[in-house]
Design an enzyme around this catalytic site. Structure first.
Site, PDB file in Angstrom:
ATOM      1  N   LYS A  11      39.452  30.388  30.045  1.00 57.55           N
ATOM      2  CA  LYS A  11      40.779  30.973  29.836  1.00 57.55           C
ATOM      3  C   LYS A  11      41.807  29.998  30.393  1.00 57.55           C
ATOM      4  O   LYS A  11      42.033  29.932  31.598  1.00 57.55           O
ATOM      5  CB  LYS A  11      40.854  32.320  30.576  1.00 57.55           C
ATOM      6  N   GLU A  34      39.599  27.332  43.713  1.00 55.83           N
ATOM      7  CA  GLU A  34      40.382  26.133  44.070  1.00 55.83           C
ATOM      8  C   GLU A  34      41.846  26.544  44.022  1.00 55.83           C
ATOM      9  O   GLU A  34      42.391  26.752  42.939  1.00 55.83           O
ATOM     10  CB  GLU A  34      40.136  25.017  43.040  1.00 55.83           C
ATOM     11  N   GLU A  37      54.323  27.037  49.258  1.00 59.69           N
ATOM     12  CA  GLU A  37      54.058  26.090  48.171  1.00 59.69           C
ATOM     13  C   GLU A  37      55.188  26.182  47.153  1.00 59.69           C
ATOM     14  O   GLU A  37      55.425  27.247  46.587  1.00 59.69           O
ATOM     15  CB  GLU A  37      52.718  26.412  47.506  1.00 59.69           C
ATOM     16  N   CYS A  97      48.264  20.557  43.132  1.00 66.84           N
ATOM     17  CA  CYS A  97      47.871  21.465  44.208  1.00 66.84           C
ATOM     18  C   CYS A  97      47.836  20.769  45.562  1.00 66.84           C
ATOM     19  O   CYS A  97      48.168  21.361  46.574  1.00 66.84           O
ATOM     20  CB  CYS A  97      46.525  22.061  43.885  1.00 66.84           C
TER      21      CYS A  97
HETATM   22  P1  NAP Z   1      48.135  31.219  38.600  1.00 65.29           P
HETATM   23  O1  NAP Z   1      49.373  31.965  38.325  1.00 65.29           O
HETATM   24  O2  NAP Z   1      47.276  31.646  39.717  1.00 65.29           O
HETATM   25  O3  NAP Z   1      47.301  31.261  37.234  1.00 65.29           O
HETATM   26  C1  NAP Z   1      46.058  30.613  37.097  1.00 65.29           C
HETATM   27  C2  NAP Z   1      45.276  31.252  35.961  1.00 65.29           C
HETATM   28  O4  NAP Z   1      44.939  32.606  36.304  1.00 65.29           O
HETATM   29  C3  NAP Z   1      46.057  31.349  34.658  1.00 65.29           C
HETATM   30  O5  NAP Z   1      45.178  31.131  33.584  1.00 65.29           O
HETATM   31  C4  NAP Z   1      46.549  32.789  34.703  1.00 65.29           C
HETATM   32  O6  NAP Z   1      46.876  33.309  33.449  1.00 65.29           O
HETATM   33  C5  NAP Z   1      45.358  33.495  35.288  1.00 65.29           C
HETATM   34  N1  NAP Z   1      45.635  34.792  35.870  1.00 65.29           N
HETATM   35  C6  NAP Z   1      46.844  35.336  36.229  1.00 65.29           C
HETATM   36  N2  NAP Z   1      46.659  36.559  36.772  1.00 65.29           N
HETATM   37  C7  NAP Z   1      45.327  36.807  36.754  1.00 65.29           C
HETATM   38  C8  NAP Z   1      44.502  37.901  37.202  1.00 65.29           C
HETATM   39  N3  NAP Z   1      45.023  38.977  37.790  1.00 65.29           N
HETATM   40  N4  NAP Z   1      43.170  37.793  37.047  1.00 65.29           N
HETATM   41  C9  NAP Z   1      42.621  36.684  36.488  1.00 65.29           C
HETATM   42  N5  NAP Z   1      43.337  35.638  36.051  1.00 65.29           N
HETATM   43  C10 NAP Z   1      44.681  35.689  36.182  1.00 65.29           C
HETATM   44  O7  NAP Z   1      48.435  29.686  38.834  1.00 65.29           O
HETATM   45  P2  NAP Z   1      49.386  28.731  37.983  1.00 65.29           P
HETATM   46  O8  NAP Z   1      50.798  29.106  38.218  1.00 65.29           O
HETATM   47  O9  NAP Z   1      48.894  28.650  36.574  1.00 65.29           O
HETATM   48  O10 NAP Z   1      49.072  27.308  38.664  1.00 65.29           O
HETATM   49  C11 NAP Z   1      49.649  26.876  39.840  1.00 65.29           C
HETATM   50  C12 NAP Z   1      48.748  27.145  41.041  1.00 65.29           C
HETATM   51  O11 NAP Z   1      47.470  26.545  40.840  1.00 65.29           O
HETATM   52  C13 NAP Z   1      49.295  26.531  42.299  1.00 65.29           C
HETATM   53  O12 NAP Z   1      49.184  27.440  43.364  1.00 65.29           O
HETATM   54  C14 NAP Z   1      48.377  25.328  42.531  1.00 65.29           C
HETATM   55  O13 NAP Z   1      48.295  24.918  43.861  1.00 65.29           O
HETATM   56  C15 NAP Z   1      47.086  25.837  42.012  1.00 65.29           C
HETATM   57  N6  NAP Z   1      46.177  24.730  41.674  1.00 65.29           N
HETATM   58  C16 NAP Z   1      45.095  24.475  42.485  1.00 65.29           C
HETATM   59  C17 NAP Z   1      44.248  23.402  42.213  1.00 65.29           C
HETATM   60  C18 NAP Z   1      43.064  23.096  43.103  1.00 65.29           C
HETATM   61  O14 NAP Z   1      42.194  22.347  42.680  1.00 65.29           O
HETATM   62  N7  NAP Z   1      42.991  23.623  44.308  1.00 65.29           N
HETATM   63  C19 NAP Z   1      44.483  22.602  41.097  1.00 65.29           C
HETATM   64  C20 NAP Z   1      45.573  22.882  40.299  1.00 65.29           C
HETATM   65  C21 NAP Z   1      46.415  23.960  40.599  1.00 65.29           C
HETATM   66  P3  NAP Z   1      48.412  33.174  32.964  1.00 65.29           P
HETATM   67  O15 NAP Z   1      48.635  31.718  32.754  1.00 65.29           O
HETATM   68  O16 NAP Z   1      48.493  33.926  31.722  1.00 65.29           O
HETATM   69  O17 NAP Z   1      49.257  33.752  34.061  1.00 65.29           O
END
Ligand code: NAP
Ligand code: MG
Length: 500
Positions: free
Chosen positions: A190, A264, A399, A298
């Protein structure tokens, strides 16, 4: 004022037709018929309509992944899995320009950056192709009575739900697919709603590589689709990359059937510069530890700690460097910073810029959205370094996920280790010094999954990456990553009593 990208001819994949879900090797609309729009953050215009998966589609995709896991894919020996991963690496290479352009259009990453992902993407697939034939259990001596032999088998965990963010859509999809396929798992991927295009195209290439239908399914949609996957009783493991907040939902949802989980998550990584560092290296190093991908990484080194004796000069130099960076059309190969991914991300980042100023920090460079000329139509923010920050300010604690550095002075090693660790996160960290004992003390003292010394953001498929504390658990890359997708089964084999 003119617009950017008006003359650009998009890849054929963007043919004006809605982009469909990839389930069981077929491109299908959502059961509900619903679609959503994905946007180009450089222009604020719609790029494509994309199928919006709901619970029924998730169910179909999980069922397809289960059938493939028990059926055709289970007949693939390690050598066969290696062969299709190598084939996928070749196809990735052939189609890389199209894929990197899709990412640049969909999430705004500069083309110089998305193109540079070619080497890493290919390397990941080839590295895991190698591990596919190098994975094995052990024979283990035991001390039980009689003629009893014991050994372990490494078995694929089963059906994996991979849920990804938008900040590196293609690379993050490969990072999930490669180890899952190397171990013999199947997957429902997804991607994030903001940038679903390159993962869909990659799913098509998986089929072209000879990976059987149902092994890699790609379901586009919103958080509800992710939540349905995370709660699905026939999913064996969730591999999640995203925010800490959603990560906590994932962990809770996994409890229903005790799924394996790797998460992650986010970060607020410290980057520490000692006065004895090679400052000509450390200035661009500290800047690009954050400004790469417009801060949407991240492990970005957003808390910049600078030894007091060089603090003022150093932050001025970082600000001067930031002012030389080219912010612009991400399709232009000379662009170094593109837009933020979306209007809501823009709102979030400009909110932090306002909060920083209100709390008393001073922007030495940037500090605002770009509102002049053609860039005003997109979500562009100038690279910003705040000085006069203290540890308690929101810009030093939360963040931001934008091109914003919060700089603070420090006086001694123990103090900076303590302050570096004073965060709920523990993803990345950096230390710049010529003094080996400083480097050792800091790299031992910081509770982060990665410490970069005199470099930042360096990655390799063989070197594990992941978080401490609220940056999550599990490791990606390296042999540890394979373990995330494997079960260990112990077999006890009792033979006839041995005759002497
Ligand atoms: P996010 O809002 O947490 O979304 C990540 C994924 O989860 C998206 O596909 C999102 O769908 C989905 N999602 C949202 N709500 C959900 C739920 N209740 N249950 C299951 N899945 C759900 O993160 P983002 O804004 O896309 O990305 C930014 C974040 O990712 C930052 O905090 C960054 O630090 C982190 N990140 C971490 C790493 C690492 O390796 N540690 C790498 C890259 C990014 P939708 O897109 O439809 O909301
Ligand atoms: Mg988009």
């Amino acid at each position: 004022m003119g617009s950017i990208q008006t003359q650009f001819k998009p890849p054929a994949f963007l043919n004006g037709q809605p982009k469909l879900l990839l389930i069981d090797g077929q491109l299908v609309p959502a059961a509900s018929g619903k679609t959503f729009k994905t946007w180009n953050p450089s222009t604020g215009k719609v790029l494509a309509e994309v199928a919006e998966a709901g619970a029924e589609d998730i169910h179909r995709a999980v069922a397809a992944a289960r059938r493939a896991f028990e059926g055709p894919w289970s007949k693939f020996k390690p050598f066969d899995r290696q062969a299709v991963l190598l084939k996928l690496a070749d196809l990735l290479d052939q189609h890389f320009e199209e894929l990197s352009t899709l990412d640049t259009l969909d999430m705004g990453g500069p083309i110089a950056r998305t193109s540079a992902g070619r080497r890493r993407g290919i390397a990941l697939l080839r590295y895991y192709a190698g591990l596919a034939t190098a994975t094995h259990g052990h024979t283990i001596d035991n001390s039980v009575d009689g003629n009893v032999f014991s050994y372990t088998l490494k078995e694929p965990v089963g059906v994996v739900a991979a849920i990804n963010p938008w900040n590196g859509p293609l690379g993050l999809a490969i990072w999930k697919i490669a180890p899952a396929l190397a171990t013999g798992c199947t997957m429902v991927l997804k991607p994030a709603e903001q940038a679903p295009l390159s993962p869909l195209r990659l799913g098509e290439l998986c089929l072209e590589a000879g990976i059987p239908p149902g092994v890699v399914n790609v379901v586009t949609g919103f958080g509800e689709a992710g939540a349905a996957l995370a709660a699905h009783p026939d999913v064996d493991k969730i591999a999640f990359t995203g925010s800490t907040e959603v990560g906590q939902h994932i962990v809770r949802a996994s409890a229903g059937n005790m799924k394996r989980v790797s998460v992650e998550l986010g970060g607020k990584s410290p980057n520490i510069v000692f006065a004895d560092a090679d400052l000509d290296e450390a200035v661009p190093g500290a800047a690009m530890a954050v400004f790469n991908n417009s801060g949407q990484i991240c492990s970005a080194g957003t808390r910049l700690f600078v030894e007091r004796s060089i603090h003022d000069e150093f932050v001025e130099r970082v600000a001067a460097f930031a002012k030389t960076l080219r912010v612009g059309d991400p399709l232009d190969p000379s662009t170094q910073l593109g837009p933020l991914v979306s209007d809501s991300q823009l709102e979030r980042v400009t909110g932090y810029l306002a909060a920083g100023k209100a709390e008393g920090a001073k922007a030495l460079s940037g500090g605002a959205r770009i509102t002049e000329g053609a860039l005003a139509e997109g979500y562009f923010v100038a690279p910003t370094i705040f000085a006069g920050v203290n540890d308690g300010m929101s810009i030093a604690r939360e963040e931001i996920f934008g091109p914003v550095i919060s700089a603070m002075p420090f006086d001694d090693v123990d103090e900076v280790i303590r302050r570096g660790n004073d965060t709920p996160y523990g993803l990345g960290s950096g230390v710049w010094t010529r003094d080996i004992s400083n480097a050792q003390r800091v790299s031992r003292g910081l509770r982060t999954g990665t410490v970069w010394v005199n470099c930042y953001q360096t990655m390799d498929p063989a070197v594990p990456f992941g978080g401490y504390k609220m940056s999550g658990y599990g490791r990606e890359s390296g042999a540890e990553h394979m373990e995330e997708y494997l079960q260990t089964k112990a077999v006890w084999l009792k033979g006839h009593p041995m005759k002497r």
